[in-house]
Motif scaffolding. Structure first.
Motif, PDB file in Angstrom:
ATOM      1  N   PHE A  78      22.787 -31.034  10.238  1.00 34.05           N
ATOM      2  CA  PHE A  78      22.199 -30.302  11.403  1.00 34.05           C
ATOM      3  C   PHE A  78      20.033 -29.766  11.005  1.00 34.05           C
ATOM      4  O   PHE A  78      19.899 -30.010  11.742  1.00 34.05           O
ATOM      5  CB  PHE A  78      22.785 -29.260  10.909  1.00 34.05           C
ATOM      6  CG  PHE A  78      24.903 -29.504  12.161  1.00 34.05           C
ATOM      7  CD1 PHE A  78      24.470 -31.240  12.486  1.00 34.05           C
ATOM      8  CD2 PHE A  78      25.897 -28.555  12.934  1.00 34.05           C
ATOM      9  CE1 PHE A  78      25.965 -30.737  12.808  1.00 34.05           C
ATOM     10  CE2 PHE A  78      26.856 -28.934  12.742  1.00 34.05           C
ATOM     11  CZ  PHE A  78      26.947 -30.427  14.212  1.00 34.05           C
ATOM     12  N   SER A  79      20.409 -29.490  10.135  1.00 32.30           N
ATOM     13  CA  SER A  79      19.093 -29.429   9.154  1.00 32.30           C
ATOM     14  C   SER A  79      18.096 -30.422   9.860  1.00 32.30           C
ATOM     15  O   SER A  79      17.081 -30.071  10.236  1.00 32.30           O
ATOM     16  CB  SER A  79      18.773 -28.570   8.321  1.00 32.30           C
ATOM     17  OG  SER A  79      19.295 -29.684   7.215  1.00 32.30           O
ATOM     18  N   GLN A  80      18.858 -31.772   9.894  1.00 35.81           N
ATOM     19  CA  GLN A  80      17.955 -33.042   9.982  1.00 35.81           C
ATOM     20  C   GLN A  80      17.580 -33.235  11.729  1.00 35.81           C
ATOM     21  O   GLN A  80      16.676 -34.072  11.628  1.00 35.81           O
ATOM     22  CB  GLN A  80      18.164 -34.001   8.606  1.00 35.81           C
ATOM     23  CG  GLN A  80      18.116 -33.911   7.655  1.00 35.81           C
ATOM     24  CD  GLN A  80      18.359 -35.268   6.684  1.00 35.81           C
ATOM     25  OE1 GLN A  80      17.667 -36.655   6.545  1.00 35.81           O
ATOM     26  NE2 GLN A  80      19.830 -35.760   6.710  1.00 35.81           N
ATOM     27  N   GLY A  86      16.145 -30.982  17.959  1.00 36.70           N
ATOM     28  CA  GLY A  86      16.359 -29.626  18.200  1.00 36.70           C
ATOM     29  C   GLY A  86      17.612 -28.922  18.457  1.00 36.70           C
ATOM     30  O   GLY A  86      18.316 -29.453  18.486  1.00 36.70           O
ATOM     31  N   GLU A  87      17.634 -28.868  19.544  1.00 38.61           N
ATOM     32  CA  GLU A  87      18.919 -28.389  20.125  1.00 38.61           C
ATOM     33  C   GLU A  87      20.062 -29.505  20.821  1.00 38.61           C
ATOM     34  O   GLU A  87      19.687 -30.806  20.527  1.00 38.61           O
ATOM     35  CB  GLU A  87      18.562 -27.470  21.630  1.00 38.61           C
ATOM     36  CG  GLU A  87      17.917 -25.961  21.665  1.00 38.61           C
ATOM     37  CD  GLU A  87      18.956 -25.018  20.476  1.00 38.61           C
ATOM     38  OE1 GLU A  87      20.132 -24.994  19.894  1.00 38.61           O
ATOM     39  OE2 GLU A  87      18.818 -24.133  19.779  1.00 38.61           O
ATOM     40  N   PHE A  92      22.677 -23.944  16.053  1.00 41.76           N
ATOM     41  CA  PHE A  92      23.695 -23.748  15.305  1.00 41.76           C
ATOM     42  C   PHE A  92      24.481 -22.721  13.808  1.00 41.76           C
ATOM     43  O   PHE A  92      23.262 -23.136  13.129  1.00 41.76           O
ATOM     44  CB  PHE A  92      23.883 -25.449  15.030  1.00 41.76           C
ATOM     45  CG  PHE A  92      25.794 -25.612  14.949  1.00 41.76           C
ATOM     46  CD1 PHE A  92      26.855 -25.507  16.064  1.00 41.76           C
ATOM     47  CD2 PHE A  92      25.780 -25.257  13.275  1.00 41.76           C
ATOM     48  CE1 PHE A  92      28.539 -25.759  15.206  1.00 41.76           C
ATOM     49  CE2 PHE A  92      26.873 -25.678  13.127  1.00 41.76           C
ATOM     50  CZ  PHE A  92      28.381 -25.221  14.052  1.00 41.76           C
ATOM     51  N   PRO A  93      25.180 -22.253  14.012  1.00 43.34           N
ATOM     52  CA  PRO A  93      24.959 -21.109  12.646  1.00 43.34           C
ATOM     53  C   PRO A  93      25.574 -21.963  12.100  1.00 43.34           C
ATOM     54  O   PRO A  93      26.708 -21.223  11.029  1.00 43.34           O
ATOM     55  CB  PRO A  93      25.703 -19.927  13.494  1.00 43.34           C
ATOM     56  CG  PRO A  93      26.479 -20.382  14.120  1.00 43.34           C
ATOM     57  CD  PRO A  93      25.402 -21.819  15.080  1.00 43.34           C
ATOM     58  N   ASP A  95      25.186 -21.003   8.575  1.00 47.43           N
ATOM     59  CA  ASP A  95      25.203 -20.355   7.233  1.00 47.43           C
ATOM     60  C   ASP A  95      27.176 -19.921   7.494  1.00 47.43           C
ATOM     61  O   ASP A  95      27.192 -19.163   6.488  1.00 47.43           O
ATOM     62  CB  ASP A  95      24.069 -19.458   7.190  1.00 47.43           C
ATOM     63  CG  ASP A  95      22.469 -20.176   6.326  1.00 47.43           C
ATOM     64  OD1 ASP A  95      23.098 -21.384   5.943  1.00 47.43           O
ATOM     65  OD2 ASP A  95      22.110 -19.949   5.579  1.00 47.43           O
ATOM     66  N   ALA A  96      27.126 -19.736   9.060  1.00 46.99           N
ATOM     67  CA  ALA A  96      28.100 -18.751   9.387  1.00 46.99           C
ATOM     68  C   ALA A  96      29.664 -19.571   8.158  1.00 46.99           C
ATOM     69  O   ALA A  96      30.321 -18.960   8.055  1.00 46.99           O
ATOM     70  CB  ALA A  96      28.566 -19.276  10.887  1.00 46.99           C
ATOM     71  N   PHE A  97      29.217 -20.583   7.752  1.00 50.09           N
ATOM     72  CA  PHE A  97      30.898 -21.708   7.302  1.00 50.09           C
ATOM     73  C   PHE A  97      30.164 -21.017   5.939  1.00 50.09           C
ATOM     74  O   PHE A  97      31.261 -22.043   5.070  1.00 50.09           O
ATOM     75  CB  PHE A  97      30.781 -23.084   7.783  1.00 50.09           C
ATOM     76  CG  PHE A  97      30.834 -22.885   9.038  1.00 50.09           C
ATOM     77  CD1 PHE A  97      31.559 -22.762  10.053  1.00 50.09           C
ATOM     78  CD2 PHE A  97      29.968 -22.813  10.263  1.00 50.09           C
ATOM     79  CE1 PHE A  97      32.441 -23.128  11.429  1.00 50.09           C
ATOM     80  CE2 PHE A  97      30.021 -23.270  11.912  1.00 50.09           C
ATOM     81  CZ  PHE A  97      31.354 -23.035  12.463  1.00 50.09           C
ATOM     82  N   VAL A  98      30.029 -20.393   5.162  1.00 48.94           N
ATOM     83  CA  VAL A  98      29.790 -20.433   3.925  1.00 48.94           C
ATOM     84  C   VAL A  98      31.170 -19.704   3.331  1.00 48.94           C
ATOM     85  O   VAL A  98      31.596 -20.022   2.196  1.00 48.94           O
ATOM     86  CB  VAL A  98      29.141 -18.963   3.485  1.00 48.94           C
ATOM     87  CG1 VAL A  98      29.642 -17.624   3.620  1.00 48.94           C
ATOM     88  CG2 VAL A  98      28.880 -19.259   1.884  1.00 48.94           C
ATOM     89  N   PHE A  99      31.977 -19.308   4.768  1.00 48.20           N
ATOM     90  CA  PHE A  99      33.112 -19.105   3.913  1.00 48.20           C
ATOM     91  C   PHE A  99      34.423 -20.480   3.993  1.00 48.20           C
ATOM     92  O   PHE A  99      34.970 -19.647   3.188  1.00 48.20           O
ATOM     93  CB  PHE A  99      34.255 -18.301   5.471  1.00 48.20           C
ATOM     94  CG  PHE A  99      34.703 -19.297   6.643  1.00 48.20           C
ATOM     95  CD1 PHE A  99      35.766 -20.097   6.403  1.00 48.20           C
ATOM     96  CD2 PHE A  99      34.330 -19.502   7.690  1.00 48.20           C
ATOM     97  CE1 PHE A  99      35.918 -20.768   7.787  1.00 48.20           C
ATOM     98  CE2 PHE A  99      34.595 -20.613   8.865  1.00 48.20           C
ATOM     99  CZ  PHE A  99      35.239 -21.346   8.490  1.00 48.20           C
ATOM    100  N   LEU A 100      33.882 -20.689   3.932  1.00 45.72           N
ATOM    101  CA  LEU A 100      35.076 -22.502   4.002  1.00 45.72           C
ATOM    102  C   LEU A 100      34.631 -22.821   2.139  1.00 45.72           C
ATOM    103  O   LEU A 100      35.915 -23.583   1.553  1.00 45.72           O
ATOM    104  CB  LEU A 100      33.996 -24.040   4.663  1.00 45.72           C
ATOM    105  CG  LEU A 100      33.899 -23.967   5.666  1.00 45.72           C
ATOM    106  CD1 LEU A 100      33.238 -25.003   6.323  1.00 45.72           C
ATOM    107  CD2 LEU A 100      36.006 -24.312   6.247  1.00 45.72           C
ATOM    108  N   GLU A 101      34.027 -21.913   1.372  1.00 46.03           N
ATOM    109  CA  GLU A 101      33.785 -22.132  -0.044  1.00 46.03           C
ATOM    110  C   GLU A 101      34.813 -21.661  -0.494  1.00 46.03           C
ATOM    111  O   GLU A 101      36.114 -20.630  -0.178  1.00 46.03           O
ATOM    112  CB  GLU A 101      32.787 -20.937  -0.523  1.00 46.03           C
ATOM    113  CG  GLU A 101      32.593 -21.130  -2.299  1.00 46.03           C
ATOM    114  CD  GLU A 101      33.177 -19.875  -2.611  1.00 46.03           C
ATOM    115  OE1 GLU A 101      33.277 -20.067  -3.997  1.00 46.03           O
ATOM    116  OE2 GLU A 101      34.030 -19.396  -1.919  1.00 46.03           O
ATOM    117  N   GLY A 102      35.558 -22.539  -2.032  1.00 43.89           N
ATOM    118  CA  GLY A 102      37.074 -22.159  -2.724  1.00 43.89           C
ATOM    119  C   GLY A 102      37.665 -22.703  -1.907  1.00 43.89           C
ATOM    120  O   GLY A 102      39.574 -22.274  -2.123  1.00 43.89           O
ATOM    121  N   GLY A 103      38.212 -23.956  -1.155  1.00 43.29           N
ATOM    122  CA  GLY A 103      39.357 -23.885  -0.472  1.00 43.29           C
ATOM    123  C   GLY A 103      39.494 -22.780   1.051  1.00 43.29           C
ATOM    124  O   GLY A 103      40.641 -21.980   1.489  1.00 43.29           O
TER     125      GLY A 103
END
Length: 259
Positions: A78-80, A86-87, A92-93, A95-103
């Motif tokens: 998404f950054s690319q 653009g939109e 799109f947030p 970084d909010a999906f950092v919770f996916l870490e560690g399963g």
């Protein structure tokens, strides 16, 4: 009637105003919900331009050290696209999906790498209920790729760890099993730099494979590979290596009566 200097009429007026305000707020909330549901981000597919898998994997590898597996995969794509298009990617947030870490917040369930890849595919192509099923199939292919492939397949241009990173086959999309098998095979602990770099490379491997499939979809050449369906074969959702954890004690699911 006077109550602490406030007349009954004032109380009634205040109560009425409060009720009206509550109703207005509720109605406004309904309008906002309706707008959100039918907003421009729910028009699929989202615009997509083909990306370089190698560049995407490098981004995912480095992003892992900031936001871990799932968000790293999402950000790598998404950054690319935010720069190219653009939109809806710019806002799109990811970084909010950092919770996916560690399963998922360290609970060892589905690894964040395929989970993040599945989010990307279904955001771009759309969910199968929207009329296109390629995102659904790419998600299934992501799961199978992660489970059957000796990972990591990706080697970064400038690795943070120079130690040779051993590859292992998880036979499962679960973080607990994938990481556990690798730790057993290598002797490295969960908090070791080697284990961390292994997972960064797994995220990069997943991002690389995801972009290959998205590019094929863009070209109209994508063909689904995964045919596994535990629900059809076993009458319950699951993965295909039940014996590894359950041993001989695999519970049988009740079957639907035949019509």
């Amino acid at each position: 009637m006077e109550t602490n200097g406030v007349s009954r009429r004032q109380v009634l007026i205040g109560t009425g105003a409060l009720a009206a305000g509550t109703a207005a707020a509720h109605f406004t909330g309904l309008l906002k919900s309706a707008v959100a549901k039918d907003g421009k981000n729910e028009k699929w597919p989202w615009p997509y331009e083909k990306l370089d898998p190698q560049k995407t994997a490098e981004i995912a590898y480095n992003e892992w050290y900031r936001v871990f597996c799932g968000a790293a995969v999402i950000n790598s794509v998404f950054s690319q696209l935010a720069e190219k298009i653009g939109e809806p990617y710019s806002s799109f947030p990811s970084d909010a999906f950092v919770f996916l870490e560690g399963g998922q917040v360290g609970w060892g369930t589905i690894c964040g790498s395929p989970a993040g890849a599945n989010i990307v595919a279904n955001c771009i192509i759309g969910p199968r209920i929207s009329g296109a099923d390629e995102g659904h199939h790419i998600a299934a292919d992501n799961m199978q790729f992660y489970s059957e492939t000796a990972l990591p397949t990706f080697k970064p241009a400038s690795p943070k760890i120079t130690t040779e990173i051993k590859t292992t086959v998880s036979d499962s999309p679960l973080c607990h099993i994938s990481v556990g098998k690798w730790m057993k095979a290598t002797g490295y602990a969960l908090g070791s730099p080697e284990r961390k770099d292994r997972c960064a490379r797994v995220a990069a491997s997943s991002a690389y494979h995801l972009v290959e499939m998205l590019n094929a979809w863009k070209d109209g050449t994508y063909e689904a590979k995964s045919t596994f369906s535990s629900a059809k074969e076993n009458g319950i959702t699951g993965q295909y290596n039940c014996d590894e954890c359950h041993g001989d004690n695999v519970p049988e699911a009740p079957q639907m009566p035949k019509a």
